[in-house]
Scaffold this motif. Structure first.
Motif, PDB file in Angstrom:
ATOM      1  N   ILE A 109       0.814  -1.214   0.000  1.00 39.47           N
ATOM      2  CA  ILE A 109       0.000   0.000   0.000  1.00 39.47           C
ATOM      3  C   ILE A 109       0.852   1.270   0.000  1.00 39.47           C
ATOM      4  O   ILE A 109       0.643   2.175  -0.816  1.00 39.47           O
ATOM      5  CB  ILE A 109      -0.943   0.024   1.224  1.00 39.47           C
ATOM      6  N   VAL A 110       1.836   1.331   0.919  1.00 37.99           N
ATOM      7  CA  VAL A 110       2.632   2.551   1.048  1.00 37.99           C
ATOM      8  C   VAL A 110       3.640   2.678  -0.094  1.00 37.99           C
ATOM      9  O   VAL A 110       3.664   3.680  -0.818  1.00 37.99           O
ATOM     10  CB  VAL A 110       3.365   2.598   2.414  1.00 37.99           C
ATOM     11  N   LEU A 111       4.485   1.643  -0.271  1.00 40.17           N
ATOM     12  CA  LEU A 111       5.525   1.709  -1.307  1.00 40.17           C
ATOM     13  C   LEU A 111       5.029   1.268  -2.679  1.00 40.17           C
ATOM     14  O   LEU A 111       5.562   1.697  -3.699  1.00 40.17           O
ATOM     15  CB  LEU A 111       6.721   0.842  -0.887  1.00 40.17           C
ATOM     16  N   ARG A 112       4.043   0.378  -2.695  1.00 39.07           N
ATOM     17  CA  ARG A 112       3.449  -0.123  -3.942  1.00 39.07           C
ATOM     18  C   ARG A 112       4.533  -0.613  -4.910  1.00 39.07           C
ATOM     19  O   ARG A 112       4.676  -0.139  -6.039  1.00 39.07           O
ATOM     20  CB  ARG A 112       2.594   0.962  -4.600  1.00 39.07           C
ATOM     21  N   LEU A 113       5.314  -1.565  -4.439  1.00 37.23           N
ATOM     22  CA  LEU A 113       6.418  -2.091  -5.233  1.00 37.23           C
ATOM     23  C   LEU A 113       5.913  -2.843  -6.460  1.00 37.23           C
ATOM     24  O   LEU A 113       4.880  -3.503  -6.415  1.00 37.23           O
ATOM     25  CB  LEU A 113       7.273  -3.027  -4.375  1.00 37.23           C
ATOM     26  N   ASP A 114       6.651  -2.747  -7.521  1.00 36.76           N
ATOM     27  CA  ASP A 114       6.318  -3.471  -8.748  1.00 36.76           C
ATOM     28  C   ASP A 114       7.610  -4.033  -9.352  1.00 36.76           C
ATOM     29  O   ASP A 114       8.435  -3.279  -9.881  1.00 36.76           O
ATOM     30  CB  ASP A 114       5.630  -2.544  -9.746  1.00 36.76           C
ATOM     31  N   PRO A 115       7.803  -5.348  -9.262  1.00 45.17           N
ATOM     32  CA  PRO A 115       6.939  -6.337  -8.633  1.00 45.17           C
ATOM     33  C   PRO A 115       6.966  -6.224  -7.109  1.00 45.17           C
ATOM     34  O   PRO A 115       7.874  -5.615  -6.549  1.00 45.17           O
ATOM     35  CB  PRO A 115       7.544  -7.677  -9.091  1.00 45.17           C
ATOM     36  N   TRP A 116       5.995  -6.834  -6.464  1.00 44.54           N
ATOM     37  CA  TRP A 116       5.841  -6.683  -5.013  1.00 44.54           C
ATOM     38  C   TRP A 116       7.031  -7.231  -4.244  1.00 44.54           C
ATOM     39  O   TRP A 116       7.294  -6.809  -3.116  1.00 44.54           O
ATOM     40  CB  TRP A 116       4.566  -7.383  -4.544  1.00 44.54           C
ATOM     41  N   TYR A 117       7.767  -8.160  -4.849  1.00 43.64           N
ATOM     42  CA  TYR A 117       8.894  -8.796  -4.167  1.00 43.64           C
ATOM     43  C   TYR A 117      10.237  -8.161  -4.534  1.00 43.64           C
ATOM     44  O   TYR A 117      11.279  -8.753  -4.273  1.00 43.64           O
ATOM     45  CB  TYR A 117       8.933 -10.297  -4.485  1.00 43.64           C
ATOM     46  N   GLU A 118      10.216  -6.957  -5.105  1.00 40.68           N
ATOM     47  CA  GLU A 118      11.453  -6.299  -5.534  1.00 40.68           C
ATOM     48  C   GLU A 118      12.480  -6.311  -4.394  1.00 40.68           C
ATOM     49  O   GLU A 118      12.344  -5.587  -3.393  1.00 40.68           O
ATOM     50  CB  GLU A 118      11.156  -4.853  -5.942  1.00 40.68           C
ATOM     51  N   PRO A 119      13.514  -7.151  -4.480  1.00 39.83           N
ATOM     52  CA  PRO A 119      14.439  -7.335  -3.357  1.00 39.83           C
ATOM     53  C   PRO A 119      15.256  -6.101  -2.999  1.00 39.83           C
ATOM     54  O   PRO A 119      15.675  -5.943  -1.856  1.00 39.83           O
ATOM     55  CB  PRO A 119      15.345  -8.480  -3.826  1.00 39.83           C
ATOM     56  N   ARG A 120      15.459  -5.196  -3.940  1.00 33.61           N
ATOM     57  CA  ARG A 120      16.253  -3.997  -3.678  1.00 33.61           C
ATOM     58  C   ARG A 120      15.604  -3.127  -2.606  1.00 33.61           C
ATOM     59  O   ARG A 120      16.273  -2.394  -1.883  1.00 33.61           O
ATOM     60  CB  ARG A 120      16.437  -3.202  -4.967  1.00 33.61           C
ATOM     61  N   TYR A 121      14.272  -3.205  -2.497  1.00 36.10           N
ATOM     62  CA  TYR A 121      13.537  -2.481  -1.462  1.00 36.10           C
ATOM     63  C   TYR A 121      13.087  -3.419  -0.341  1.00 36.10           C
ATOM     64  O   TYR A 121      13.145  -3.087   0.831  1.00 36.10           O
ATOM     65  CB  TYR A 121      12.306  -1.793  -2.069  1.00 36.10           C
ATOM     66  N   PHE A 122      12.594  -4.581  -0.753  1.00 37.90           N
ATOM     67  CA  PHE A 122      11.985  -5.525   0.175  1.00 37.90           C
ATOM     68  C   PHE A 122      12.939  -5.929   1.298  1.00 37.90           C
ATOM     69  O   PHE A 122      12.581  -5.882   2.486  1.00 37.90           O
ATOM     70  CB  PHE A 122      11.548  -6.773  -0.608  1.00 37.90           C
ATOM     71  N   ILE A 123      14.149  -6.309   0.945  1.00 38.59           N
ATOM     72  CA  ILE A 123      15.080  -6.846   1.939  1.00 38.59           C
ATOM     73  C   ILE A 123      15.666  -5.766   2.853  1.00 38.59           C
ATOM     74  O   ILE A 123      15.625  -5.921   4.081  1.00 38.59           O
ATOM     75  CB  ILE A 123      16.191  -7.653   1.244  1.00 38.59           C
ATOM     76  N   PRO A 124      16.208  -4.654   2.316  1.00 41.25           N
ATOM     77  CA  PRO A 124      16.758  -3.633   3.234  1.00 41.25           C
ATOM     78  C   PRO A 124      15.717  -3.022   4.168  1.00 41.25           C
ATOM     79  O   PRO A 124      15.965  -2.859   5.367  1.00 41.25           O
ATOM     80  CB  PRO A 124      17.326  -2.576   2.280  1.00 41.25           C
ATOM     81  N   ILE A 125      14.531  -2.687   3.624  1.00 42.10           N
ATOM     82  CA  ILE A 125      13.481  -2.096   4.464  1.00 42.10           C
ATOM     83  C   ILE A 125      12.972  -3.117   5.459  1.00 42.10           C
ATOM     84  O   ILE A 125      12.721  -2.806   6.631  1.00 42.10           O
ATOM     85  CB  ILE A 125      12.343  -1.552   3.585  1.00 42.10           C
ATOM     86  N   GLY A 126      12.854  -4.368   5.003  1.00 37.93           N
ATOM     87  CA  GLY A 126      12.447  -5.433   5.924  1.00 37.93           C
ATOM     88  C   GLY A 126      13.426  -5.598   7.065  1.00 37.93           C
ATOM     89  O   GLY A 126      13.037  -5.782   8.222  1.00 37.93           O
ATOM     90  N   GLY A 127      14.717  -5.499   6.759  1.00 38.43           N
ATOM     91  CA  GLY A 127      15.732  -5.612   7.802  1.00 38.43           C
ATOM     92  C   GLY A 127      15.632  -4.513   8.835  1.00 38.43           C
ATOM     93  O   GLY A 127      15.781  -4.757  10.034  1.00 38.43           O
ATOM     94  N   MET A 128      15.374  -3.282   8.385  1.00 43.08           N
ATOM     95  CA  MET A 128      15.242  -2.165   9.329  1.00 43.08           C
ATOM     96  C   MET A 128      14.037  -2.353  10.238  1.00 43.08           C
ATOM     97  O   MET A 128      14.113  -2.141  11.458  1.00 43.08           O
ATOM     98  CB  MET A 128      15.134  -0.847   8.564  1.00 43.08           C
ATOM     99  N   ILE A 129      12.909  -2.744   9.658  1.00 45.04           N
ATOM    100  CA  ILE A 129      11.692  -2.925  10.447  1.00 45.04           C
ATOM    101  C   ILE A 129      11.850  -4.075  11.433  1.00 45.04           C
ATOM    102  O   ILE A 129      11.498  -3.961  12.614  1.00 45.04           O
ATOM    103  CB  ILE A 129      10.484  -3.164   9.513  1.00 45.04           C
ATOM    104  N   ILE A 130      12.399  -5.189  10.974  1.00 49.45           N
ATOM    105  CA  ILE A 130      12.577  -6.356  11.843  1.00 49.45           C
ATOM    106  C   ILE A 130      13.552  -6.046  12.970  1.00 49.45           C
ATOM    107  O   ILE A 130      13.332  -6.414  14.125  1.00 49.45           O
ATOM    108  CB  ILE A 130      13.055  -7.574  11.023  1.00 49.45           C
TER     109      ILE A 130
END
Length: 276
Positions: A118-139
């Protein structure tokens, strides 16, 4: 300087930064603080882990795959749960460990889906360049919050045992008897995130924003990402800690609403509860 305008560090430049580690080593040696071995091991682990992750990310970014991305996030989240166990100052029984895991996976999972879709609206949704670094910060931030919540809940139960038992004798429910402890644990868990938000932009520039600016991104764009991520972090920490606390306090009571804290109490009830 490479084609993107960023300064690419040579190996000797990276190696020269280890002078700061030497300074720390000398200081603890002079002060006779027995941390030399820990400092060396920590530096070696950091270096090896970052090198391995760097080469792994090169492959993942080049060949994006939804399953690989999800497996990495699952591994990061599982390791975060394990770290909460390790950072707890109390011996946690399996029931409480299970609640930590449930809270982490549910809280982070729900917030993460909203953040990415919803917020980032990644395309594709699994785009690792955003998914992994942002996921690491949140986790990572959530792990810290839950660890503080665990310690404050267990310590509060220990220190206020007589108050809780007195409230139960006067007819209070377990939820009512532990309300102040739960609120205090939640407040303590949220405090680091709130303090970071207060000082951000004036006292310090956050890591994600700094990284984007160094990489050549416009400062305003970097600010937008940082605001979105920091709000996501605050929401994820609050949801996850709240889920944990409202599951975990029940583990301190038996089916008869009696307070159980020590090993002796557990044996009397034939229940394997241990929080000492």
């Amino acid at each position: 300087m490479n084609h993107s305008g960023t300064v690419d560090l040579a190996l000797w430049q990276v190696a020269s930064a280890y002078i700061f580690l030497l300074i720390v080593f000398i200081i603890v040696r002079i002060k006779k603080i027995p941390r030399e071995k820990l400092i060396v091991i920590s530096a070696l682990r950091m270096t090896l882990q970052l090198i391995l992750v760097g080469y792994l990310l090169v492959y993942i970014f080049k060949y994006p795959n939804p399953w690989i991305t999800l497996v990495i996030i699952f591994f990061m989240l599982s390791f975060a749960v394990f770290n909460v166990y390790q950072r707890s100052k109390a011996t946690l029984h399996f029931a409480l460990k299970k609640m930590v895991g449930v809270a982490m996976f549910v809280g982070v999972g729900l917030s993460f889906c909203y953040m990415m879709l919803i917020v980032l609206r990644l395309d594709p949704w699994y785009e690792p360049r955003y998914f992994i670094p942002i996921g690491g910060m949140i986790i990572g931030k959530t792990m810290t919050g839950v660890a503080l919540g665990v310690n404050n809940l267990v310590n509060g139960m220990k220190e206020q045992r007589h108050t809780i038992e007195g409230a139960l004798m006067l007819g209070a429910t377990p939820k009512q008897a532990t309300k102040d402890i739960i609120n205090q644990a939640f407040d303590s868990a949220m405090l680091p995130t709130i303090n970071a938000m207060v000082g951000m932009g004036i006292v310090f520039l956050p890591g994600m924003m700094t990284g984007q600016i160094i990489a050549g991104q416009q400062p305003v764009t970097a600010v937008k990402y940082q605001i979105a991520v920091m709000l996501g972090v605050a929401g994820t920490v609050s949801i996850t800690v709240l889920i944990f606390l409202h599951l975990a306090y029940k583990a301190f009571f038996n089916d008869h609403l009696q307070f159980l804290l020590t090993k002796r109490d557990a044996k009397k009830e034939d229940k394997p509860v241990e929080y000492n």
